[in-house]
Design a protein around this motif. Structure first.
Motif, short mmCIF file in Angstrom:
data_model
loop_
_atom_site.label_atom_id
_atom_site.label_comp_id
_atom_site.label_asym_id
_atom_site.label_seq_id
_atom_site.Cartn_x
_atom_site.Cartn_y
_atom_site.Cartn_z
N UNK A 1 121.64 119.35 25.22
CA UNK A 1 121.74 118.67 24.04
C UNK A 1 120.57 118.92 22.88
N UNK A 2 120.96 118.70 21.69
CA UNK A 2 120.15 119.01 20.79
C UNK A 2 118.98 117.76 20.86
N UNK A 3 117.75 118.08 20.28
CA UNK A 3 116.38 117.41 20.72
C UNK A 3 116.32 116.49 19.51
N UNK B 1 101.88 107.89 13.79
CA UNK B 1 103.07 108.78 14.13
C UNK B 1 102.50 109.57 15.30
N UNK B 2 103.25 109.90 16.29
CA UNK B 2 102.70 110.87 17.36
C UNK B 2 103.30 112.21 17.23
N UNK B 3 102.32 113.18 17.42
CA UNK B 3 102.68 114.54 17.48
C UNK B 3 103.06 114.95 18.88
N UNK C 1 108.38 121.20 16.36
CA UNK C 1 107.79 122.18 15.67
C UNK C 1 108.64 122.59 14.34
N UNK C 2 109.79 123.01 14.75
CA UNK C 2 110.63 123.65 13.51
C UNK C 2 111.18 122.51 12.37
N UNK D 1 104.81 118.66 22.13
CA UNK D 1 105.49 119.20 20.91
C UNK D 1 106.46 119.95 21.33
N UNK D 2 107.79 119.61 20.95
CA UNK D 2 108.91 120.29 21.44
C UNK D 2 109.22 121.50 20.24
#
Length: 217
Positions: A144-146, A171-173, A106-107, A101-102
């Motif tokens: 770069x943005x994720x 959906x993956x977490x 998370x945000x 989880x990046x």
């Protein structure tokens, strides 16, 4: 004789104009949405598209527009203003992120929960959202943005049902095996996502604003 000739020319001209309009096929165009309705234009041949190609809004449709919302600083165990301070501790107890989880993911989850609260206060839900604008900032040290992390967060709340069967799609977490999304929702808003240099609040990596339509009663 001249008058008859002129009348004949006018009739021919009108017929010619009518034929030209017909050649454009204006009557073959899709009909606009009925008043009070919103109709997404979904990509053809896809059972689970991420976003709509566009959306049609019928006349007299009451709509609601949020401001740009970012994640709430719920992780009080992290330094104030840090990226990790915007991890939602309801979803991630103690602010600890599971494998893969990046911080952007998370945000993104945090932001979308705030979007849900905002919509609920206005008498709406995720399923009423028809368009979305997303602004992403690079995590510290990243080139770069994720976008991949953001899209995983997005799929937890939007575009996670099979349009053919109506069933949810796991959906993956992070890197965990895909499971049931947080909110099962067939809504696929039109959307853009941009990478920008700076967001207005220190530590924010995601800001989102949405438009939603009130359900027709």
């Amino acid at each position: 004789m001249k008058r008859k000739l002129l009348i004949g020319l006018v009739v021919v001209a009108i017929a010619s104009c009518s034929f030209t309009a017909g050649a454009a096929g204006w009557w073959d165009r899709p009909k606009p949405p009925r008043p009070g309705t919103v109709v997404p234009a979904l990509p053809a041949g896809q059972a689970n598209p991420m976003i709509a190609n566009g959306v049609g809004i019928g006349a007299n449709t009451p709509i609601y527009k949020t401001s740009g919302l970012g994640p709430a600083a719920l992780n009080t165990g992290a330094p104030a203003g840090s990226e990790t301070s915007y991890v939602d501790t309801v979803v991630f107890p103690g602010g600890t992120l599971p494998a893969g989880v990046t911080i952007t993911e998370a945000q993104g989850i945090n932001v979308l929960r705030r979007i849900g609260e905002n919509l609920k206060a206005a008498g709406l839900s995720y399923s009423d959202v028809y368009t979305m604008r997303v602004f992403l900032q690079n995590p510290t040290g990243a080139p770069a943005a994720d976008f991949a992390g953001w899209n995983r967060a997005y799929r937890q709340y939007f575009a996670n049902t099979d349009l053919t069967t109506g069933k949810y799609i796991p959906v993956p977490l992070g890197t965990a095996p895909p499971t049931k999304p947080f909110v099962v929702n067939k809504s696929r808003p039109s959307r853009f996502a941009l990478e920008i240099e700076n967001l207005p609040v220190t530590g924010w990596l995601v800001e989102v604003e949405v438009d939603a339509a009130y359900p027709k009663h």
